[in-house]
Design a protein around this motif. Structure first.
Motif, short mmCIF file in Angstrom:
data_model
loop_
_atom_site.label_atom_id
_atom_site.label_comp_id
_atom_site.label_asym_id
_atom_site.label_seq_id
_atom_site.Cartn_x
_atom_site.Cartn_y
_atom_site.Cartn_z
N LEU A 83 -5.41 -3.03 -6.76
CA LEU A 83 -5.72 -3.22 -5.34
C LEU A 83 -6.50 -4.50 -5.11
O LEU A 83 -6.27 -5.22 -4.15
CB LEU A 83 -6.48 -2.01 -4.82
N ALA A 84 -7.41 -4.77 -6.03
CA ALA A 84 -8.18 -6.00 -5.90
C ALA A 84 -7.25 -7.20 -6.03
O ALA A 84 -7.39 -8.20 -5.34
CB ALA A 84 -9.27 -6.05 -6.96
N LEU A 142 -12.15 1.60 -1.45
CA LEU A 142 -11.64 1.07 -2.71
C LEU A 142 -12.22 -0.25 -3.14
O LEU A 142 -12.51 -0.47 -4.29
CB LEU A 142 -10.13 0.92 -2.61
N VAL A 143 -12.35 -1.15 -2.23
CA VAL A 143 -12.79 -2.47 -2.66
C VAL A 143 -13.96 -2.93 -1.81
O VAL A 143 -13.80 -3.21 -0.64
CB VAL A 143 -11.65 -3.50 -2.52
N ARG A 178 -5.85 10.21 -9.40
CA ARG A 178 -6.04 10.93 -8.15
C ARG A 178 -5.88 12.43 -8.35
O ARG A 178 -5.72 13.18 -7.41
CB ARG A 178 -5.07 10.43 -7.09
N GLU A 215 -9.62 0.22 2.74
CA GLU A 215 -9.74 -1.07 2.10
C GLU A 215 -9.92 -2.12 3.17
O GLU A 215 -9.29 -2.08 4.22
CB GLU A 215 -8.48 -1.39 1.29
N ASP A 222 -7.88 0.19 -9.28
CA ASP A 222 -8.79 -0.71 -8.58
C ASP A 222 -8.38 -2.15 -8.83
O ASP A 222 -8.41 -2.98 -7.93
CB ASP A 222 -10.22 -0.49 -9.07
N LEU A 271 -16.28 -2.41 -7.85
CA LEU A 271 -15.16 -1.49 -7.70
C LEU A 271 -15.68 -0.06 -7.67
O LEU A 271 -16.83 0.19 -8.01
CB LEU A 271 -14.17 -1.68 -8.86
N ARG A 281 -4.12 -7.26 -5.30
CA ARG A 281 -3.10 -7.28 -4.27
C ARG A 281 -3.39 -8.27 -3.16
O ARG A 281 -2.49 -8.89 -2.60
CB ARG A 281 -2.94 -5.88 -3.69
N GLN A 282 -4.65 -8.43 -2.84
CA GLN A 282 -4.93 -9.31 -1.71
C GLN A 282 -4.66 -10.78 -2.02
O GLN A 282 -4.59 -11.60 -1.13
CB GLN A 282 -6.33 -9.10 -1.19
N MET A 307 0.83 -1.19 0.00
CA MET A 307 0.00 0.00 0.00
C MET A 307 0.87 1.24 0.00
O MET A 307 0.60 2.20 -0.69
CB MET A 307 -0.88 -0.04 1.25
#
Lengths: 177, 329
Positions: free
Chosen positions: A147-148, B218-219, A172, B107, A144, B249, A150-151, A95
């Protein structure tokens, strides 16, 4: 609460806690989702990789616990695992990286120039690459996605989630872009 | 043009012949045990320190405070270079404060412990695709570390090196390697493990003023059972589907389909999103990125398929190209 659910799935919860959790799962929609998510993962594992030994073992383990409400014994937890736990422990690092890049307003040029300096001559190697996705995924989208993603990502490379420089900056609304 | 060059180079490097080809011997149980230790270490130790993350020419320093108590893990990371940023994590919930834009990005992760527990023994699969070995010990930030080397057995994945504190199992340095070249790394430059840590240090600097800040969640994830209507029919060897899901999203009215694959170490995600009517179709190809992440986009039927992962460009391309609409059983 989520940590309790996962603890229960890991068989780490005391039995008196287990029954109260189960009651709560039944009563709370969110927790139900959570619960089914965990099992969805288990299901897809069984479906998608039944040919490999590990999946077979997992399936066997699951089959012997038909309800899955019964927590597994801690013995089975001794192979508790590397990949995704590492992901968890490093996620914050990822992050940081990501946030870092998104706020580096002027860096795309720096980056590109350096990249070039480091690399040999260009090559039209693989045709798929020659069309660069220019209007393709809108910037915010890529962020997005990263980040999605990343998990699931287990490696230290996931600080690499950070690296979507250009889109991050744009999405941003950095003053430089 | 610059981007083209960059992409071409990425591809070129991905296409070069690998050097690995070690004998696919069994990875030693000792090394695998160290890997497991890495995973559990953060849940057993408190620490404060400073680390550097570098990728390409980008270098950034951050400070971390990590406390484990009965309620779980608490962590604060402050980025010390460039624009100020602060990341607060309480177990699965993360909040990032971006004071310059007065934004909080939150998140919530839903996987965490559940995954490994279900996955049982992925370490076995790990050694199918990586030769896992131990290098000579090294000293990092004044701690003696064991060095774990994960060498890919083919050119569909990158190599990894992990430096692990011998006593605690904490990861003190990590590098991603593409044919001998470090493409990304992180390293602690100063670290104090254990001892008393003032809990006040965990407090975010900015939270008092959050009223006027904007929050981006975000998620938000929703899962629907199995049938996504899409599948990856020809992934590179070793990549297996971990999960498929639909997720909402930010700013999207239609949920995006998400298939996650893994080779036991790294993950690749495939996102499938219906194209909006009237909008120009996305161009197929690699999307510029750097470090170990590669991103590849193409259009299939009326949908945009984006493949993301910490794998060489050729791997995201192969996975992306093998995504098909699934006609049901």
């Amino acid at each position: 609460m989520k940590s309790k659910i996962s603890a229960m799935m890991d068989g780490e919860l005391k039995s008196e806690d287990v029954s109260s959790i189960i009651t709560q799962i039944k009563e709370t929609g969110d927790l139900k989702n959570e619960w089914s998510t965990y099992h969805l993962i288990g299901d897809s594992l069984r479906r998608s990789s039944s040919s490999i030994d590990i999946a077979r073992r997992v399936s066997t383990a699951l089959a012997t616990e038909p309800t899955l409400l019964a927590p597994r014994t801690t013995k089975q937890n001794k192979f508790k695992v590397f990949a995704l736990s590492v992901a968890a422990s490093l996620a914050a690092v990822a992050m940081v990286g990501w946030m870092g890049l998104q706020s580096m307003g002027h860096s795309p040029e720096n980056f590109t120039n350096n990249k070039i300096a480091l690399q040999p001559e260009p090559s039209p190697a693989i045709p798929a690459s020659s069309s660069i996705a220019d209007p393709a995924p809108a910037p915010a989208q890529i962020n997005d996605y990263l980040l999605a993603h990343r998990q699931f990502s287990a490696t230290p490379a996931m600080y690499g989630v950070a690296p979507y420089l250009r889109t991050s900056v744009e999405s941003r609304g950095s003053p430089d872009r | 043009m610059i981007r083209f060059v960059q992409i071409a180079l990425l591809i070129l490097s991905g296409a070069a012949q690998p050097l690995f080809a070690q004998s696919p011997a069994e990875s030693s149980p000792e090394v695998l045990a160290i890997l497991q230790k890495i995973a559990s270490a953060p849940r057993q130790h408190n620490y404060t320190g400073t680390f550097i993350y570098s990728s390409g020419s980008h270098i950034e320093t951050s400070r971390i405070i990590h406390i484990q108590d009965q309620e779980g893990e608490h962590e604060k990371i402050e980025v010390l270079d460039g624009a100020p940023r602060e990341i607060i994590r309480n177990n699965d919930e993360m909040s990032c404060y971006l004071p310059e834009s007065k934004t909080i990005v939150t998140e919530k992760r839903w996987l965490r412990k559940s995954f490994p527990a279900i996955l049982s023994e992925p370490l076995n699969t790990l050694s199918e695709h990586y030769s896992v070995s131990k290098g000579p010990p090294e000293r990092i930030s004044d701690y003696d570390c064991e060095v774990i080397i994960l060498e890919p057995r083919d050119d569909m994945r990158y190599g990894h090196r992990l430096w692990v504190d011998i006593h605690t199992g904490l990861l003190l340095k990590a590098a991603v390697i593409d044919k001998g070249r470090v493409i990304e790394q992180f390293i602690f430059t100063q670290l104090k493990i254990g001892g008393s840590i003032d809990r006040e240090l965990l407090r975010p600097k900015y939270s008092a003023k959050t009223g006027e800040w904007r929050t981006i969640n975000l998620v938000s994830t929703t899962i629907e059972s199995g049938k996504l209507g899409w599948q990856v029919n020809n992934p590179p060897v070793g990549f297996k589907k971990m999960a498929e899901m639909k997720r909402t999203l930010s700013g999207k009215s239609i949920p995006v389909s998400h298939i996650a694959l893994s080779d036991g170490l790294v993950a690749v995600s495939v996102f499938i999103e219906p194209l909006e009517k009237g909008s120009p179709p996305p161009v197929q190809g690699l999307v510029p990125s750097y470090g170990a992440i590669n991103i590849y986009t193409r259009t299939v039927a009326d949908s945009m398929v984006t493949t993301v992962g910490e794998v060489p460009p050729s791997t995201v391309i192969q996975i992306g190209n093998s995504v098909v609409k699934y006609k049901g059983k």
